[in-house]
Design a protein around this motif. Structure first.
Motif, PDB file in Angstrom:
ATOM      1  N   GLY A  19      61.411 101.271  92.735  1.00  0.00           N
ATOM      2  CA  GLY A  19      60.973 102.528  93.319  1.00  0.00           C
ATOM      3  C   GLY A  19      60.090 102.358  94.530  1.00  0.00           C
ATOM      4  O   GLY A  19      59.668 103.344  95.136  1.00  0.00           O
ATOM      5  N   ASP A  20      59.781 101.120  94.894  1.00  0.00           N
ATOM      6  CA  ASP A  20      58.868 100.850  96.006  1.00  0.00           C
ATOM      7  C   ASP A  20      59.517  99.871  96.970  1.00  0.00           C
ATOM      8  O   ASP A  20      59.228  98.692  96.974  1.00  0.00           O
ATOM      9  CB  ASP A  20      57.554 100.271  95.476  1.00  0.00           C
ATOM     10  CG  ASP A  20      56.566  99.956  96.596  1.00  0.00           C
ATOM     11  OD1 ASP A  20      56.474 100.754  97.543  1.00  0.00           O
ATOM     12  OD2 ASP A  20      55.895  98.908  96.526  1.00  0.00           O
ATOM     13  N   GLY A  21      60.411 100.392  97.787  1.00  0.00           N
ATOM     14  CA  GLY A  21      61.084  99.515  98.733  1.00  0.00           C
ATOM     15  C   GLY A  21      62.445  99.090  98.237  1.00  0.00           C
ATOM     16  O   GLY A  21      62.858  99.388  97.121  1.00  0.00           O
ATOM     17  N   SER A  22      63.146  98.362  99.078  1.00  0.00           N
ATOM     18  CA  SER A  22      64.516  97.971  98.779  1.00  0.00           C
ATOM     19  C   SER A  22      64.547  96.880  97.718  1.00  0.00           C
ATOM     20  O   SER A  22      63.553  96.205  97.436  1.00  0.00           O
ATOM     21  CB  SER A  22      65.208  97.465 100.046  1.00  0.00           C
ATOM     22  OG  SER A  22      64.646  96.225 100.455  1.00  0.00           O
ATOM     23  N   VAL A  23      65.733  96.696  97.148  1.00  0.00           N
ATOM     24  CA  VAL A  23      65.924  95.634  96.172  1.00  0.00           C
ATOM     25  C   VAL A  23      65.621  94.275  96.801  1.00  0.00           C
ATOM     26  O   VAL A  23      64.894  93.458  96.227  1.00  0.00           O
ATOM     27  CB  VAL A  23      67.364  95.671  95.624  1.00  0.00           C
ATOM     28  CG1 VAL A  23      67.653  94.443  94.764  1.00  0.00           C
ATOM     29  CG2 VAL A  23      67.611  96.957  94.842  1.00  0.00           C
ATOM     30  N   SER A  24      66.163  94.034  97.980  1.00  0.00           N
ATOM     31  CA  SER A  24      65.980  92.717  98.606  1.00  0.00           C
ATOM     32  C   SER A  24      64.524  92.456  98.951  1.00  0.00           C
ATOM     33  O   SER A  24      64.021  91.339  98.742  1.00  0.00           O
ATOM     34  CB  SER A  24      66.858  92.603  99.858  1.00  0.00           C
ATOM     35  OG  SER A  24      66.545  93.618 100.792  1.00  0.00           O
ATOM     36  N   PHE A 246      57.907  99.441  85.989  1.00  0.00           N
ATOM     37  CA  PHE A 246      58.195 100.699  86.688  1.00  0.00           C
ATOM     38  C   PHE A 246      57.484 100.657  88.036  1.00  0.00           C
ATOM     39  O   PHE A 246      56.319 101.034  88.166  1.00  0.00           O
ATOM     40  CB  PHE A 246      57.711 101.863  85.822  1.00  0.00           C
ATOM     41  CG  PHE A 246      58.125 103.226  86.288  1.00  0.00           C
ATOM     42  CD1 PHE A 246      59.458 103.598  86.300  1.00  0.00           C
ATOM     43  CD2 PHE A 246      57.173 104.152  86.684  1.00  0.00           C
ATOM     44  CE1 PHE A 246      59.836 104.877  86.704  1.00  0.00           C
ATOM     45  CE2 PHE A 246      57.538 105.425  87.087  1.00  0.00           C
ATOM     46  CZ  PHE A 246      58.868 105.790  87.102  1.00  0.00           C
ATOM     47  N   ASP A 247      58.196 100.193  89.057  1.00  0.00           N
ATOM     48  CA  ASP A 247      57.596  99.853  90.345  1.00  0.00           C
ATOM     49  C   ASP A 247      57.619 101.052  91.300  1.00  0.00           C
ATOM     50  O   ASP A 247      58.463 101.135  92.204  1.00  0.00           O
ATOM     51  CB  ASP A 247      58.346  98.663  90.961  1.00  0.00           C
ATOM     52  CG  ASP A 247      57.694  98.160  92.241  1.00  0.00           C
ATOM     53  OD1 ASP A 247      56.460  98.253  92.357  1.00  0.00           O
ATOM     54  OD2 ASP A 247      58.437  97.682  93.128  1.00  0.00           O
ATOM     55  N   VAL A 248      56.681 101.971  91.094  1.00  0.00           N
ATOM     56  CA  VAL A 248      56.660 103.174  91.919  1.00  0.00           C
ATOM     57  C   VAL A 248      55.258 103.776  91.878  1.00  0.00           C
ATOM     58  O   VAL A 248      54.504 103.565  90.922  1.00  0.00           O
ATOM     59  CB  VAL A 248      57.715 104.204  91.423  1.00  0.00           C
ATOM     60  CG1 VAL A 248      57.345 104.758  90.070  1.00  0.00           C
ATOM     61  CG2 VAL A 248      57.950 105.323  92.433  1.00  0.00           C
ATOM     62  N   ARG A 252      50.295 107.421  88.628  1.00  0.00           N
ATOM     63  CA  ARG A 252      49.313 106.432  89.067  1.00  0.00           C
ATOM     64  C   ARG A 252      50.017 105.520  90.065  1.00  0.00           C
ATOM     65  O   ARG A 252      51.232 105.594  90.247  1.00  0.00           O
ATOM     66  CB  ARG A 252      48.797 105.590  87.891  1.00  0.00           C
ATOM     67  CG  ARG A 252      48.179 106.373  86.737  1.00  0.00           C
ATOM     68  CD  ARG A 252      46.824 106.932  87.066  1.00  0.00           C
ATOM     69  NE  ARG A 252      46.173 107.449  85.868  1.00  0.00           N
ATOM     70  CZ  ARG A 252      46.330 108.672  85.381  1.00  0.00           C
ATOM     71  NH1 ARG A 252      47.165 109.519  85.994  1.00  0.00           N
ATOM     72  NH2 ARG A 252      45.667 109.062  84.299  1.00  0.00           N
ATOM     73  N   ASP A 253      49.258 104.627  90.658  1.00  0.00           N
ATOM     74  CA  ASP A 253      49.878 103.635  91.534  1.00  0.00           C
ATOM     75  C   ASP A 253      50.353 102.473  90.664  1.00  0.00           C
ATOM     76  O   ASP A 253      49.656 101.496  90.441  1.00  0.00           O
ATOM     77  CB  ASP A 253      48.895 103.144  92.597  1.00  0.00           C
ATOM     78  CG  ASP A 253      49.608 102.369  93.693  1.00  0.00           C
ATOM     79  OD1 ASP A 253      50.786 102.010  93.499  1.00  0.00           O
ATOM     80  OD2 ASP A 253      48.992 102.126  94.751  1.00  0.00           O
ATOM     81  N   TRP A 254      51.575 102.638  90.149  1.00  0.00           N
ATOM     82  CA  TRP A 254      52.149 101.639  89.263  1.00  0.00           C
ATOM     83  C   TRP A 254      52.748 100.455  90.020  1.00  0.00           C
ATOM     84  O   TRP A 254      53.224  99.497  89.400  1.00  0.00           O
ATOM     85  CB  TRP A 254      53.263 102.268  88.426  1.00  0.00           C
ATOM     86  CG  TRP A 254      52.927 103.497  87.647  1.00  0.00           C
ATOM     87  CD1 TRP A 254      53.550 104.708  87.736  1.00  0.00           C
ATOM     88  CD2 TRP A 254      51.933 103.656  86.626  1.00  0.00           C
ATOM     89  NE1 TRP A 254      53.021 105.609  86.849  1.00  0.00           N
ATOM     90  CE2 TRP A 254      52.014 104.985  86.149  1.00  0.00           C
ATOM     91  CE3 TRP A 254      50.968 102.799  86.068  1.00  0.00           C
ATOM     92  CZ2 TRP A 254      51.175 105.485  85.150  1.00  0.00           C
ATOM     93  CZ3 TRP A 254      50.132 103.287  85.073  1.00  0.00           C
ATOM     94  CH2 TRP A 254      50.246 104.613  84.624  1.00  0.00           C
ATOM     95  N   ARG A 255      52.733 100.487  91.321  1.00  0.00           N
ATOM     96  CA  ARG A 255      53.503  99.521  92.108  1.00  0.00           C
ATOM     97  C   ARG A 255      53.049  98.080  91.893  1.00  0.00           C
ATOM     98  O   ARG A 255      51.862  97.805  91.711  1.00  0.00           O
ATOM     99  CB  ARG A 255      53.411  99.858  93.588  1.00  0.00           C
ATOM    100  CG  ARG A 255      54.037 101.185  93.979  1.00  0.00           C
ATOM    101  CD  ARG A 255      53.781 101.488  95.443  1.00  0.00           C
ATOM    102  NE  ARG A 255      52.333 101.543  95.704  1.00  0.00           N
ATOM    103  CZ  ARG A 255      51.798 101.457  96.909  1.00  0.00           C
ATOM    104  NH1 ARG A 255      52.571 101.286  97.973  1.00  0.00           N
ATOM    105  NH2 ARG A 255      50.472 101.534  97.063  1.00  0.00           N
ATOM    106  N   ILE A 256      54.021  97.178  91.942  1.00  0.00           N
ATOM    107  CA  ILE A 256      53.733  95.747  91.940  1.00  0.00           C
ATOM    108  C   ILE A 256      52.841  95.391  93.113  1.00  0.00           C
ATOM    109  O   ILE A 256      51.929  94.572  93.000  1.00  0.00           O
ATOM    110  CB  ILE A 256      55.053  94.947  92.002  1.00  0.00           C
ATOM    111  CG1 ILE A 256      55.861  95.138  90.720  1.00  0.00           C
ATOM    112  CG2 ILE A 256      54.786  93.470  92.263  1.00  0.00           C
ATOM    113  CD1 ILE A 256      57.292  94.658  90.817  1.00  0.00           C
TER     114      ILE A 256
END
Length: 276
Positions: A19-24, A246-248, A252-256
């Motif tokens: 959920g935060d940017g492209s797969v690559s 859950f990378d988004v 909350r700011d769940w991002r990696i």
């Protein structure tokens, strides 16, 4: 633990919802391609085709489909109103080159309330879908049943929604460390997020997937929370055979990549021998 399809050879699968940017870009950031790719689909979305899931296979990933029946009356499912569509999904998924995980109507014990928090109706709908799809899926669906880590106040307990051993291949848990951003929320360790529901699911004897998880940055060290995942699985939760981040940035700011420290910790997690 009973034998089940798609078990890792050892340890657990690592997965991501991109959920935060492209797969690559995400794979480059964490230093590997995770084994599981979580995606979300609506009730009548045509998810069961190579056009939709083929890229996962090309990357060496196993698809984890979270099938969300928004706006659907579960009584209509049980009555057979969607049988043609369900049979079509079964025929489509049979043509896939590899099996996939299918997580239908997750978090039924929490705010999603699939089926109106009516366990009898939920179980009947789950079983009906399973039977129609399985009649033509060629064995390519691995069935996941994943409650939330806590029950909604006043709602039936998670295990009341369990469809039965013959209908479920893997059980699961969705759970988050919400941090201290809002009143009423406390910083929780990985163990405290999952322990109660894990102990309930352990009695069922199925492998367990953490279908969604992540941590807030507020109230403690997110980096240390991430670093604690692998040893906690090894020492406390041996039945957990897959974990999906859950990378988004959502509630909350769940991002990696919420901080450099969190990203560095996740790169260590992705390289840990606990994870396939």
């Amino acid at each position: 633990m009973s034998e089940a399809p798609l078990l890792p050879a050892s340890g657990a699968y690592l997965g991501v919802y991109y959920g935060d940017g492209s797969v690559s870009d995400t794979d480059a950031a964490i230093g590997r391609t995770p084994r599981l790719h979580l995606t979300y689909f609506g009730w009548e979305d045509p998810w069961a085709t190579d056009d939709v899931l083929g890229e996962d296979l090309d990357r060496g990933q196993i698809s984890l489909v979270n099938w969300e029946p928004f706006g659907v009356d579960f009584a209509d499912i049980v009555a057979g109103e969607y049988d043609d569509m369900l049979a079509q999904r079964g025929r489509e998924v049979a043509r896939l080159k590899e099996p996939i995980f299918l997580d239908f109507a997750a978090e039924m014990n929490e705010e999603e309330g699939w089926g109106g928090h009516d366990p009898e109706l939920y179980v009947a709908a789950y079983r009906h879908i399973h039977d129609i799809v399985s009649a033509s899926d060629g064995g390519n669906v691995v069935w996941v049943w994943a409650p939330n880590n806590v029950d909604s106040e006043g709602a039936p307990a998670a295990l009341e929604y369990y469809p039965g051993d013959e209908y479920v291949d893997w059980t699961g848990i969705d759970g988050y460390n919400w941090g201290t951003t809002e009143p009423g929320f406390d910083w929780q360790s990985v163990e405290s997020v999952f322990a109660d529901m894990y102990d309930d699911l352990h009695t069922l004897g199925k492998p367990i997937i953490i279908g969604e998880t992540a941590s807030s940055e507020d109230g403690g060290s997110k980096a240390e929370w991430i670093r604690s995942i692998a040893p906690t699985l090894r020492d406390r939760f041996p039945d957990i055979k897959a974990l999906v981040w859950f990378d988004v940035e959502k509630e909350r700011d769940w991002r990696i990549r919420s901080s450099p420290e969190a990203l560095a910790a996740f790169r260590e997690l992705a390289a840990d021998p606990q994870f396939d």
